[in-house]
Design an enzyme around this catalytic site. Structure first.
Site, mmCIF file in Angstrom:
data_model
loop_
_atom_site.group_PDB
_atom_site.id
_atom_site.type_symbol
_atom_site.label_atom_id
_atom_site.label_comp_id
_atom_site.label_asym_id
_atom_site.label_seq_id
_atom_site.Cartn_x
_atom_site.Cartn_y
_atom_site.Cartn_z
ATOM 1 N N CYS A 51 6.125 9.623 -6.655
ATOM 2 C CA CYS A 51 5.585 8.665 -7.621
ATOM 3 C C CYS A 51 4.555 9.307 -8.553
ATOM 4 C CB CYS A 51 4.947 7.480 -6.897
ATOM 5 S SG CYS A 51 6.134 6.539 -5.898
ATOM 6 N N TRP B 114 -13.129 -19.894 -9.500
ATOM 7 C CA TRP B 114 -11.763 -20.076 -9.023
ATOM 8 C C TRP B 114 -10.965 -18.847 -9.460
ATOM 9 C CZ3 TRP B 114 -10.245 -23.748 -5.741
ATOM 10 C CH2 TRP B 114 -10.997 -24.932 -5.647
ATOM 11 N N ASN C 123 7.475 5.301 4.003
ATOM 12 C CA ASN C 123 6.487 5.772 4.974
ATOM 13 C C ASN C 123 6.388 4.845 6.179
ATOM 14 O OD1 ASN C 123 4.692 8.251 4.127
ATOM 15 N ND2 ASN C 123 5.194 7.171 2.241
ATOM 16 N N ALA D 79 9.873 9.366 4.572
ATOM 17 C CA ALA D 79 10.333 8.747 5.810
ATOM 18 C C ALA D 79 10.519 9.778 6.911
ATOM 19 C CB ALA D 79 11.639 7.990 5.572
ATOM 20 N N GLU E 121 15.931 20.081 5.392
ATOM 21 C CA GLU E 121 15.668 19.692 4.004
ATOM 22 C C GLU E 121 16.500 20.561 3.067
ATOM 23 O OE1 GLU E 121 14.695 18.475 0.442
ATOM 24 O OE2 GLU E 121 14.056 17.357 2.227
ATOM 25 N N SER F 219 7.297 16.885 1.926
ATOM 26 C CA SER F 219 6.208 15.918 1.943
ATOM 27 C C SER F 219 5.391 15.880 0.638
ATOM 28 C CB SER F 219 5.276 16.240 3.124
ATOM 29 O OG SER F 219 4.476 15.142 3.469
ATOM 30 N N ARG G 87 2.583 13.495 17.482
ATOM 31 C CA ARG G 87 1.355 12.926 18.053
ATOM 32 C C ARG G 87 1.573 12.325 19.437
ATOM 33 N NH1 ARG G 87 1.113 10.567 12.550
ATOM 34 N NH2 ARG G 87 -0.276 11.884 11.298
#
Length: 444
Positions: free
Chosen positions: A42, A431, A302, A11, A32, A38, A21
């Site tokens: 997971c 289907w 994110n 985040a 930190e 970064s 940007r």
């Protein structure tokens, strides 16, 4: 404008990069506590399981890159201990030098994530007891596995199950101790039974309905004691859940829900002007429940971080919310869930019905088909979709994403029948499995 961001992962750095940007004049300072920025948390179980060769492979951007390429003042080893909204100051400790720091901000983002829950069990500080949340955690586990034959995992949720698979994959005997009566509590019992059978098939020992009370050993853990018996082990992994890392905010006036997650509005603003929050330390608006929720996932972190960056710059962007979608691999199974479970629907007082059916992932006559169990949950009065759970082999990911999209757009069972989904025998039946269930529901 000086932007200060607490937290250097999903985040926090998503916000920082959007500011970089959009605003070439911005001064950005990120704080930190650790020394790595970064990275993909997971992916850490798969580093232990050797599917990912090195822990450095999960790092998206290095601290040096943020500093040299993007001009971000990315600090490491900075532990924030207090925030003063009146003076707009962030203070704390520099861990390496033990000095105290204090920084002024114009806009502040709290992106401190969540920390593993470690109950106050006697013996919890013995060597050989681990959690997995960071790269240093992961490397400590790998270093400690050399003389280990038997691993005990406390907790049968996503992390516990992923770690069980990866420990088995490198030749360890694995036991899971779960205090409730099922594995994977986000699933309903009729679906979690399939997960239990897979664990047994893969020779994972599963202990249900037992609660850990303490650990024992001479300097190093060798026994786990529950409320019913004792178990020998060589290593323990505690995977008992996470809690938002927000204790340092207690005296700020920032509003939180009972578990400590920071309450944010659709623009990621907290209850204090110029202070924002995003990711695993914040609430997440649930579109199905139509209220704030707490579902800490990297995808949401994110998204919220990116939008927080825009909003901090005054560019109003609204977080549209979650529907509670997740998926994981557990040996030969894929486990997907989105929306409400039966348990959640009952808690919300919703009158609902369910349909459970076993289907094939592709055309029944095509070789290589695999079975999946699909459960749909929907409102009783108008058949509006409330949630879905899928456990099976191939094709679970595709269907759970279709269901997540349907929930996002408040679709009904009938709407599933109208979807124009891709068909070719190697990929699907004429289907789709979801539509097969929808047809059955419509006939009820």
């Amino acid at each position: 404008m000086h932007y200060v961001i607490i937290g250097g992962d999903a985040a926090g750095m998503s916000a920082a990069m959007e500011i970089v940007r959009q605003d070439s004049t911005a001064k950005i300072t990120t704080l930190e506590k650790g020394h790595i920025y970064s990275y993909g948390q997971c992916g850490l179980p798969y580093v232990v399981g050797k599917h990912v060769p090195s822990s450095t492979d999960v790092i998206a951007r290095s601290v040096e890159m943020f500093r040299s390429k993007y001009g971000i003042d990315a600090k490491t080893g900075y532990e924030v201990t207090s925030v003063d909204p009146l003076t707009k100051t962030v203070s704390g400790n520099i861990l390496q030098t033990r000095d105290i720091f204090s920084l002024k901000y114009d806009r502040l983002l709290i992106a401190t994530g969540a920390s593993p829950v470690i109950p106050d069990w006697e013996g919890k500080d013995l060597a050989g007891i681990h959690t997995i949340k960071t790269i240093p955690n992961t490397e400590a586990i790998i270093a400690d596995l050399k003389q280990v034959n038997h691993v005990t995992i406390i907790g049968g949720g996503y992390i516990g199950l992923e770690m069980a698979e990866n420990f088995v994959g490198i030749g360890k005997k694995v036991r899971i101790i779960q205090r409730s009566n099922q594995l994977a509590n986000i699933f309903d019992e009729d679906m979690s039974g399939i997960i239990l059978q897979e664990a047994i098939k893969q020779q994972v020992e599963v202990i249900l309905n037992e609660e850990v009370q303490s650990f024992s050993g001479n300097h190093r853990v060798n026994t786990v004691i529950t409320d019913k018996r004792s178990y020998h082990t060589d290593l323990v992994l505690i995977a008992a859940g996470v809690k938002p890392t927000t204790d340092f905010l207690k005296d700020t006036g920032i509003q939180t829900i009972p578990n400590g997650a920071i309450i944010v509005n659709r623009h990621l603003e907290t209850s204090i002007p110029d202070i924002y929050a995003a990711g695993d330390c914040a609430t997440h608006y649930n579109r199905v429940k139509q209220k704030d929720d707490y579902v800490p996932l990297g995808t949401t972190a994110n998204k919220q971080g990116r939008l927080a960056g825009f909003n901090m710059m005054g560019q109003k962007r609204e977080f549209k919310g979650i529907v509670g979608t997740s998926i994981m691999k557990f040996f030969d199974l894929s486990l997907g869930k989105t929306g409400l479970s039966e348990k959640e629907a009952k808690q919300l007082g919703i009158s609902y019905e369910t349909h459970l059916q076993q289907v094939n992932d592709i055309a029944g006559y095509y070789p290589g088909k695999e079975e999946m169990q699909i459960k749909l949950i929907y409102r009783k009065d108008n058949q509006l979709l409330l949630g879905g759970q899928i456990v099976g082999g191939n094709g679970v990911d595709k269907r759970i994403d279709v269901l997540a999209t349907a929930l996002f757009h408040q679709m009904s069972i009938s709407d599933l029948l109208d979807l124009d989904l891709a068909y070719s025998p190697p990929f699907n039946g004429v289907w789709d499995p979801l539509q097969q269930l929808a047809k059955r529901v419509r006939k009820k």
